[in-house]
Design a protein around this motif. Structure first.
Motif, mmCIF file in Angstrom:
data_model
loop_
_atom_site.group_PDB
_atom_site.id
_atom_site.type_symbol
_atom_site.label_atom_id
_atom_site.label_comp_id
_atom_site.label_asym_id
_atom_site.label_seq_id
_atom_site.Cartn_x
_atom_site.Cartn_y
_atom_site.Cartn_z
ATOM 1 N N THR A 43 -3.580 2.200 11.014
ATOM 2 C CA THR A 43 -3.450 1.544 12.316
ATOM 3 C C THR A 43 -4.764 1.516 13.097
ATOM 4 O O THR A 43 -4.780 1.057 14.234
ATOM 5 C CB THR A 43 -2.400 2.255 13.172
ATOM 6 N N PHE A 44 -5.845 2.030 12.494
ATOM 7 C CA PHE A 44 -7.144 2.107 13.181
ATOM 8 C C PHE A 44 -7.002 2.887 14.491
ATOM 9 O O PHE A 44 -7.599 2.551 15.509
ATOM 10 C CB PHE A 44 -7.716 0.709 13.443
ATOM 11 N N SER A 45 -6.198 3.957 14.453
ATOM 12 C CA SER A 45 -5.880 4.734 15.653
ATOM 13 C C SER A 45 -7.100 5.408 16.279
ATOM 14 O O SER A 45 -7.074 5.775 17.453
ATOM 15 C CB SER A 45 -4.817 5.782 15.334
ATOM 16 N N THR A 46 -8.165 5.542 15.516
ATOM 17 C CA THR A 46 -9.378 6.162 16.066
ATOM 18 C C THR A 46 -10.409 5.113 16.489
ATOM 19 O O THR A 46 -11.539 5.456 16.811
ATOM 20 C CB THR A 46 -10.022 7.105 15.030
ATOM 21 N N GLY A 47 -9.986 3.847 16.474
ATOM 22 C CA GLY A 47 -10.903 2.778 16.838
ATOM 23 C C GLY A 47 -11.608 2.149 15.655
ATOM 24 O O GLY A 47 -12.392 1.228 15.811
ATOM 25 N N GLY A 48 -11.337 2.640 14.477
ATOM 26 C CA GLY A 48 -11.927 2.107 13.255
ATOM 27 C C GLY A 48 -11.084 2.531 12.067
ATOM 28 O O GLY A 48 -10.061 3.194 12.223
ATOM 29 N N PRO A 49 -11.491 2.164 10.877
ATOM 30 C CA PRO A 49 -10.702 2.516 9.693
ATOM 31 C C PRO A 49 -10.644 4.021 9.462
ATOM 32 O O PRO A 49 -11.536 4.761 9.872
ATOM 33 C CB PRO A 49 -11.425 1.809 8.548
ATOM 34 N N ALA A 50 -9.575 4.458 8.813
ATOM 35 C CA ALA A 50 -9.363 5.885 8.538
ATOM 36 C C ALA A 50 -10.370 6.429 7.533
ATOM 37 O O ALA A 50 -10.510 7.641 7.398
ATOM 38 C CB ALA A 50 -7.946 6.122 8.022
ATOM 39 N N ARG A 51 -11.030 5.571 6.799
ATOM 40 C CA ARG A 51 -12.046 5.953 5.809
ATOM 41 C C ARG A 51 -11.535 7.030 4.834
ATOM 42 O O ARG A 51 -12.197 8.017 4.573
ATOM 43 C CB ARG A 51 -13.314 6.404 6.490
ATOM 44 N N GLY A 52 -10.314 6.790 4.355
ATOM 45 C CA GLY A 52 -9.742 7.692 3.359
ATOM 46 C C GLY A 52 -9.013 8.892 3.924
ATOM 47 O O GLY A 52 -8.436 9.667 3.168
ATOM 48 N N ASN A 53 -9.023 9.081 5.241
ATOM 49 C CA ASN A 53 -8.305 10.201 5.859
ATOM 50 C C ASN A 53 -6.818 9.840 5.933
ATOM 51 O O ASN A 53 -6.365 9.205 6.887
ATOM 52 C CB ASN A 53 -8.861 10.491 7.252
ATOM 53 N N LYS A 54 -6.068 10.254 4.931
ATOM 54 C CA LYS A 54 -4.660 9.884 4.832
ATOM 55 C C LYS A 54 -3.811 10.465 5.959
ATOM 56 O O LYS A 54 -2.704 9.996 6.199
ATOM 57 C CB LYS A 54 -4.109 10.294 3.463
ATOM 58 N N ASP A 55 -4.309 11.463 6.672
ATOM 59 C CA ASP A 55 -3.576 11.999 7.824
ATOM 60 C C ASP A 55 -3.431 10.950 8.918
ATOM 61 O O ASP A 55 -2.558 11.062 9.782
ATOM 62 C CB ASP A 55 -4.284 13.231 8.395
ATOM 63 N N LEU A 56 -4.274 9.941 8.912
ATOM 64 C CA LEU A 56 -4.217 8.883 9.921
ATOM 65 C C LEU A 56 -3.329 7.711 9.501
ATOM 66 O O LEU A 56 -3.060 6.821 10.298
ATOM 67 C CB LEU A 56 -5.623 8.375 10.236
ATOM 68 N N TRP A 57 -2.873 7.696 8.245
ATOM 69 C CA TRP A 57 -2.018 6.619 7.764
ATOM 70 C C TRP A 57 -0.596 6.812 8.263
ATOM 71 O O TRP A 57 -0.173 7.934 8.550
ATOM 72 C CB TRP A 57 -2.014 6.567 6.247
ATOM 73 N N ARG A 58 0.167 5.735 8.348
ATOM 74 C CA ARG A 58 1.565 5.769 8.787
ATOM 75 C C ARG A 58 2.428 5.036 7.766
ATOM 76 O O ARG A 58 1.980 4.115 7.097
ATOM 77 C CB ARG A 58 1.713 5.122 10.164
ATOM 78 N N GLU A 59 3.714 5.409 7.713
ATOM 79 C CA GLU A 59 4.611 4.832 6.711
ATOM 80 C C GLU A 59 5.322 3.578 7.224
ATOM 81 O O GLU A 59 5.444 3.363 8.437
ATOM 82 C CB GLU A 59 5.652 5.858 6.270
ATOM 83 N N THR A 60 5.777 2.785 6.273
ATOM 84 C CA THR A 60 6.607 1.612 6.542
ATOM 85 C C THR A 60 7.880 1.756 5.728
ATOM 86 O O THR A 60 7.825 2.078 4.535
ATOM 87 C CB THR A 60 5.878 0.315 6.125
ATOM 88 N N VAL A 61 9.017 1.504 6.375
ATOM 89 C CA VAL A 61 10.312 1.561 5.700
ATOM 90 C C VAL A 61 11.035 0.246 5.950
ATOM 91 O O VAL A 61 11.295 -0.114 7.103
ATOM 92 C CB VAL A 61 11.162 2.752 6.189
ATOM 93 N N ILE A 62 11.350 -0.449 4.878
ATOM 94 C CA ILE A 62 12.047 -1.728 4.926
ATOM 95 C C ILE A 62 13.474 -1.491 4.437
ATOM 96 O O ILE A 62 13.684 -0.914 3.368
ATOM 97 C CB ILE A 62 11.354 -2.773 4.013
ATOM 98 N N CYS A 99 0.822 -1.214 0.000
ATOM 99 C CA CYS A 99 0.000 0.000 0.000
ATOM 100 C C CYS A 99 0.856 1.265 0.000
ATOM 101 O O CYS A 99 2.073 1.226 0.179
ATOM 102 C CB CYS A 99 -0.945 -0.014 1.203
ATOM 103 N N GLU A 100 0.182 2.383 -0.167
ATOM 104 C CA GLU A 100 0.853 3.681 -0.127
ATOM 105 C C GLU A 100 1.668 3.815 1.152
ATOM 106 O O GLU A 100 1.362 3.203 2.172
ATOM 107 C CB GLU A 100 -0.184 4.808 -0.173
ATOM 108 N N LEU A 101 2.711 4.642 1.096
ATOM 109 C CA LEU A 101 3.600 4.968 2.219
ATOM 110 C C LEU A 101 4.558 3.841 2.581
ATOM 111 O O LEU A 101 5.068 3.781 3.692
ATOM 112 C CB LEU A 101 2.810 5.399 3.458
ATOM 113 N N VAL A 102 4.824 2.930 1.633
ATOM 114 C CA VAL A 102 5.786 1.860 1.869
ATOM 115 C C VAL A 102 7.018 2.087 0.999
ATOM 116 O O VAL A 102 6.906 2.374 -0.190
ATOM 117 C CB VAL A 102 5.178 0.472 1.567
ATOM 118 N N THR A 103 8.192 1.943 1.626
ATOM 119 C CA THR A 103 9.469 1.968 0.918
ATOM 120 C C THR A 103 10.186 0.670 1.229
ATOM 121 O O THR A 103 10.316 0.300 2.406
ATOM 122 C CB THR A 103 10.328 3.159 1.374
ATOM 123 N N ILE A 104 10.628 -0.031 0.196
ATOM 124 C CA ILE A 104 11.339 -1.295 0.351
ATOM 125 C C ILE A 104 12.728 -1.116 -0.243
ATOM 126 O O ILE A 104 12.878 -0.623 -1.357
ATOM 127 C CB ILE A 104 10.584 -2.440 -0.349
#
Length: 155
Positions: free
Chosen positions: A85-104, A64-69
């Motif tokens: 991460t469901f930080s609000t107790g449920g899905p972000a529903r398209g609110n990308k401000d709630l998404w987090r990145e992954t770096v491999i 998904c978006e925000l991944v670097t390998i």
């Protein structure tokens, strides 16, 4: 009755390095894939993902978006990356401000059916098949389980 809105899978707006091989069907869009990479069938790689040189992504993977390998990595069959991460107790529903990145990092191997939450994984790590990575991995080694933990080396 209203007809559904249909989006076709395909390869569009992708920046490819040299000698990249992909096996159809794939859904790749808006990403960067480095030199000498391989992408297996039934794989989705979303926009702004960056995949380093000589990395292999096997079939049925979802990146998904925000991944670097990094470079010289292996992403096994059915590996799922998560940016919500469901930080609000449920899905972000398209609110990308709630998404987090992954770096491999480089030379990371991720076994089949692993799930990778938004984390950072250092170089020279092996993730066991079916593992769930919930925290950053800062030391090289082999990790497995749910949640993934470092395995002790055989003596």
């Amino acid at each position: 009755m209203n007809p559904p809105e249909i989006h076709q899978a395909g390869v569009r707006d992708v920046e490819f390095g040299a000698r990249v091989r992909i096996v159809d069907p794939c859904n790749l869009y808006g990403c960067k894939i480095g030199d000498d990479c391989f992408v297996g069938p039934f794989t989705e790689i979303q926009k702004d993902v960056m995949i380093g040189a000589r990395t292999r992504v096997q079939s049925h993977a979802f990146i998904c978006e925000l991944v670097t390998i990094g470079e010289d990595c292996f992403v096994g069959h059915g590996v799922m990356f998560v940016n919500d991460t469901f930080s609000t107790g449920g899905p972000a529903r398209g609110n990308k401000d709630l998404w987090r990145e992954t770096v491999i990092g480089d030379r990371v191997s991720i076994g089949s059916n692993a799930t990778i939450l938004p984390v950072r994984i250092t170089d020279d790590v092996v993730i066991g098949a079916g593992s769930v990575v919930t925290r950053d991995i800062t030391s090289p080694g082999t990790y497995a389980g749910n949640p993934a933990r470092r395995l002790l080396a055989d003596r």
